[in-house]
Design a protein around this motif. Structure first.
Motif, short mmCIF file in Angstrom:
data_model
loop_
_atom_site.label_atom_id
_atom_site.label_comp_id
_atom_site.label_asym_id
_atom_site.label_seq_id
_atom_site.Cartn_x
_atom_site.Cartn_y
_atom_site.Cartn_z
N LEU A 359 0.09 -1.03 -0.01
CA LEU A 359 0.09 0.19 0.21
C LEU A 359 0.49 1.13 0.08
CD1 LEU A 359 -2.81 -1.46 2.46
CD2 LEU A 359 -3.09 -0.48 0.35
N VAL A 360 2.18 1.11 0.23
CA VAL A 360 2.66 2.02 0.35
C VAL A 360 3.54 2.54 -0.46
CG1 VAL A 360 5.08 3.23 1.58
CG2 VAL A 360 3.32 2.13 3.14
N VAL A 361 3.71 1.46 -1.01
CA VAL A 361 4.41 1.59 -2.51
C VAL A 361 3.89 1.97 -3.80
CG1 VAL A 361 6.27 -0.28 -4.29
CG2 VAL A 361 6.63 -0.16 -1.74
N VAL A 362 2.49 1.12 -3.56
CA VAL A 362 1.88 1.43 -4.45
C VAL A 362 1.35 3.13 -4.39
CG1 VAL A 362 -0.77 1.26 -5.77
CG2 VAL A 362 0.49 -0.87 -5.04
N GLY A 363 1.40 4.02 -3.44
CA GLY A 363 0.39 5.53 -3.32
C GLY A 363 2.16 6.02 -4.49
N ALA A 364 3.70 5.81 -3.54
CA ALA A 364 4.92 6.54 -4.40
C ALA A 364 4.06 6.21 -5.71
CB ALA A 364 5.90 5.56 -4.18
N LEU A 365 4.28 4.70 -6.27
CA LEU A 365 4.24 4.95 -7.83
C LEU A 365 3.05 5.60 -8.44
CD1 LEU A 365 4.16 1.09 -7.99
CD2 LEU A 365 5.95 2.94 -8.84
N ASN A 366 1.65 5.75 -7.74
CA ASN A 366 0.35 6.83 -8.33
C ASN A 366 0.98 8.31 -7.92
OD1 ASN A 366 -1.54 5.30 -8.61
ND2 ASN A 366 -2.89 5.26 -6.76
N GLY A 367 2.30 8.72 -6.91
CA GLY A 367 2.70 10.03 -7.41
C GLY A 367 3.28 9.76 -8.18
N PHE A 368 4.04 8.80 -9.19
CA PHE A 368 4.51 9.31 -10.62
C PHE A 368 3.94 9.65 -11.73
CE2 PHE A 368 8.24 5.93 -8.22
CZ PHE A 368 8.67 6.67 -7.57
N VAL A 369 2.87 8.85 -11.33
CA VAL A 369 1.26 8.69 -12.81
C VAL A 369 0.73 9.98 -12.86
CG1 VAL A 369 -0.94 8.44 -13.63
CG2 VAL A 369 1.14 6.68 -12.57
N LEU A 370 0.79 10.72 -11.28
CA LEU A 370 0.34 12.11 -11.39
C LEU A 370 1.21 13.37 -11.91
CD1 LEU A 370 -2.17 13.84 -9.83
CD2 LEU A 370 -0.15 14.22 -8.15
N PRO A 371 2.31 13.61 -12.17
CA PRO A 371 2.29 14.59 -12.69
C PRO A 371 2.29 14.76 -14.37
CG PRO A 371 4.51 13.41 -12.29
CD PRO A 371 2.94 12.65 -11.86
N ILE A 372 2.20 13.56 -14.85
CA ILE A 372 2.33 12.67 -16.55
C ILE A 372 0.50 13.03 -17.01
CG2 ILE A 372 1.43 11.02 -17.80
CD1 ILE A 372 4.29 9.73 -16.40
N ALA A 373 -0.62 12.73 -16.14
CA ALA A 373 -1.86 12.45 -16.15
C ALA A 373 -2.09 14.47 -15.83
CB ALA A 373 -2.94 12.46 -14.25
N LEU A 374 -1.20 15.25 -14.69
CA LEU A 374 -1.85 16.40 -15.10
C LEU A 374 -1.57 17.42 -15.55
CD1 LEU A 374 -2.87 18.39 -13.11
CD2 LEU A 374 -1.33 18.91 -12.22
N ALA A 375 -0.27 16.94 -16.30
CA ALA A 375 0.91 17.57 -17.69
C ALA A 375 -0.42 17.20 -18.52
CB ALA A 375 1.96 16.94 -17.39
N ILE A 376 -0.94 16.06 -19.31
CA ILE A 376 -2.19 16.05 -20.52
C ILE A 376 -2.83 16.96 -20.58
CG2 ILE A 376 -3.85 14.20 -20.96
CD1 ILE A 376 -1.53 12.41 -20.53
N LEU A 377 -3.87 16.89 -19.09
CA LEU A 377 -5.07 18.32 -18.80
C LEU A 377 -4.95 19.08 -18.80
CD1 LEU A 377 -6.70 15.15 -18.08
CD2 LEU A 377 -7.38 16.17 -16.88
N LEU A 378 -3.60 20.09 -18.50
CA LEU A 378 -3.22 20.72 -18.44
C LEU A 378 -2.43 21.27 -20.34
CD1 LEU A 378 -0.83 21.74 -15.90
CD2 LEU A 378 -2.67 22.54 -15.79
N ALA A 379 -2.85 20.52 -20.74
CA ALA A 379 -2.53 20.38 -22.03
C ALA A 379 -3.32 20.86 -22.86
CB ALA A 379 -1.46 19.49 -22.80
N ALA A 380 -4.40 20.18 -22.39
CA ALA A 380 -5.79 20.43 -23.03
C ALA A 380 -6.31 21.31 -23.18
CB ALA A 380 -6.91 18.71 -22.55
N ALA A 381 -6.40 21.90 -21.71
CA ALA A 381 -6.92 22.98 -21.43
C ALA A 381 -6.69 24.58 -21.77
CB ALA A 381 -6.59 23.70 -19.95
N VAL A 382 -5.58 24.35 -22.84
CA VAL A 382 -5.42 25.04 -23.57
C VAL A 382 -6.12 25.35 -25.13
CG1 VAL A 382 -3.98 26.75 -22.24
CG2 VAL A 382 -3.06 24.68 -23.88
N LYS A 383 -6.25 24.05 -25.53
CA LYS A 383 -7.24 23.77 -26.68
C LYS A 383 -8.94 24.17 -26.92
CE LYS A 383 -3.35 19.96 -27.57
NZ LYS A 383 -2.78 20.67 -29.02
N ARG A 384 -8.37 24.62 -28.15
CA ARG A 384 -10.23 24.89 -28.21
C ARG A 384 -11.08 23.87 -28.92
NH1 ARG A 384 -12.42 30.13 -29.42
NH2 ARG A 384 -13.93 30.04 -30.03
#
Length: 419
Positions: A359-384
């Motif tokens: 559970l502790v290790v998977v929490g860290a792995l999900n932390g690695f996924v966060l910057p990838i996922a957030l970057a994708i949606l931030l890129a989408a935020a400026v696409k008309r």
């Protein structure tokens, strides 16, 4: 002649306007927003949440308060960005990702669903362990009972409403138990506050892990996808996005702070938490066997709410429908996907046993996924073509990219220190 509607009446009417979910049921917009808030918060507050918070409190003492403070700030930025972009676009995150770059949505779905599956192993296991503490049945049999209950909640008629009510009731149970535990302990509030703002030790692994366990992986999308399924789409619903996201973060943060304070009260006495079950140690020390039974209730509630949140969100990442026909096709098979997801999680739990370290290790792995996922949606935020004429606040964009950079750095730093 009808009297003209007052400003107050207009506001009340707006708050109770019905929105139609994907099953054709009508709900008030506020109830949908609160359903999303509690789903997000309770998906975060699972067995992994309890284990991570207790583990790092035992290791770092009052300094862990700084990690919690950073986590709350990051949570607000992440959820305010992700929920807005999903709801304004009216599309699920994986569909948005495919529109940012073809095929990217499938990569995101794989990362989120895989992380959700691993977390769900701990979720059903945690619920099973809770029943073990309460009634003495084996954790494996307890996990089967918990899995069966989760399946019933998620596949019955009016499942969204049943899920919302179940999660809200269990949330009240969690808070009530923690309020009682804190009330019977001598909590060093002054020490906690001082070290939260002026830490003498900073541990990036703890920050990555608890951020990952609160808004990483599937958790960051649970509320946004719940809003979409409830029928909230378009920029006119930003008010409800704000209410839902801030309420969810507030609930999750309150529970983490209370658990941290309870753990700190134990640690400052010199008592060493049991590394195999650190959260249970807190309750047993605070109130003996009575407290241990309370922990069983809390663990069962945490396991159940996170199982519901993980299953709901992870299976929603398999929905790429952009038309009514496609949506109906997905709904036809959704119940089977839900059953399969929970059954697989439960079977794996039988194989690996108690997953405290996982559970502790998977929490860290999900932390690695966060910057990838957030970057994708931030890129989408400026696409008309994705958000139309909606203008995403520049402050949220800048803060969002700052979180991407910080979490990427912290994740790399954590990865290097692990080897």
């Amino acid at each position: 002649m009808l009297a003209p509607m007052t400003t107050k009446n207009t506001k009340d009417t707006a708050d109770t306007v019905a929105s139609t979910d994907i099953n054709g049921k009508k709900h008030s917009k506020r109830s949908i927003a609160m359903g999303a808030a509690f789903l997000m918060a309770m998906a975060a507050v699972g067995p992994g949440f309890l284990t991570q918070t207790a583990t790092f409190t035992g290791q770092m003492g009052a300094n862990f308060g700084f990690a919690i403070l950073i986590c709350i700030v990051v949570d607000i930025i992440v959820q305010m960005n992700i929920w807005r972009i999903i709801v304004v676009s009216g599309k699920r995150a994986q569909v948005i990702a495919n529109e940012v770059f073809p095929g990217l949505g499938y990569v995101l779905s794989f990362l989120v669903a895989l992380g959700g599956l691993f977390f769900n192993i701990g979720n059903v296991g945690g619920a099973g362990l809770g029943l073990n503490v309460l009634f003495g049945i084996s954790p494996e049999n307890g996990a089967v009972i918990a899995a069966a209950l989760a399946i019933i909640v998620l596949v019955v008629k009016n499942a969204l409403t049943v899920m919302d009510r179940t999660v809200q009731i269990l949330a009240v149970v969690k808070v009530a138990i923690l309020v009682y535990i804190i009330s019977v302990m001598a909590v060093p509030y002054q020490t906690a506050v001082i070290h939260s703002f002026m830490p003498t030790q900073i541990n990036f692994y703890s920050i990555v892990t608890i951020v990952g366990g609160t808004v990483g992986g599937y958790i960051s999308f649970s509320g946004g996808h719940r809003l979409i399924e409830g029928g909230l789409k378009g920029k006119e619903n930003i008010k409800y996005i704000n209410e839902g996201s801030l309420t969810g973060i507030g609930i999750a943060s309150l529970i983490r702070i209370m658990l941290f304070l309870a753990g700190l009260a134990v640690v400052t006495t010199g008592y060493k938490l049991d590394p195999t079950n650190p959260a249970a140690s807190i309750f047993k020390y605070a109130a003996g066997n009575f407290g241990y039974k309370f922990f069983g209730i809390l663990l069962f509630a945490a396991g159940m709410t996170s199982t519901l949140g993980s299953t709901f969100t992870s299976t929603s990442f398999l929905d790429y429908a952009i038309s009514t026909k496609g949506q109906n096709k997905y709904l036809k098979y959704r119940s089977w996907l839900i059953v399969a997801f929970i059954v697989i999680s439960t079977v794996i739990f039988y194989s690996i046993g108690s997953p405290a370290k996982v559970l502790v290790v998977v929490g860290a792995l999900n932390g690695f996924v966060l910057p990838i996922a957030l970057a994708i949606l931030l890129a989408a935020a400026v696409k008309r073509k994705i958000v139309g004429d909606y203008k995403h606040p520049k402050t949220l964009i800048y803060l969002g990219w700052l979180v991407v950079a910080f979490m990427a750095f912290a994740s790399i730093e954590t990865f290097i220190n692990l080897f």
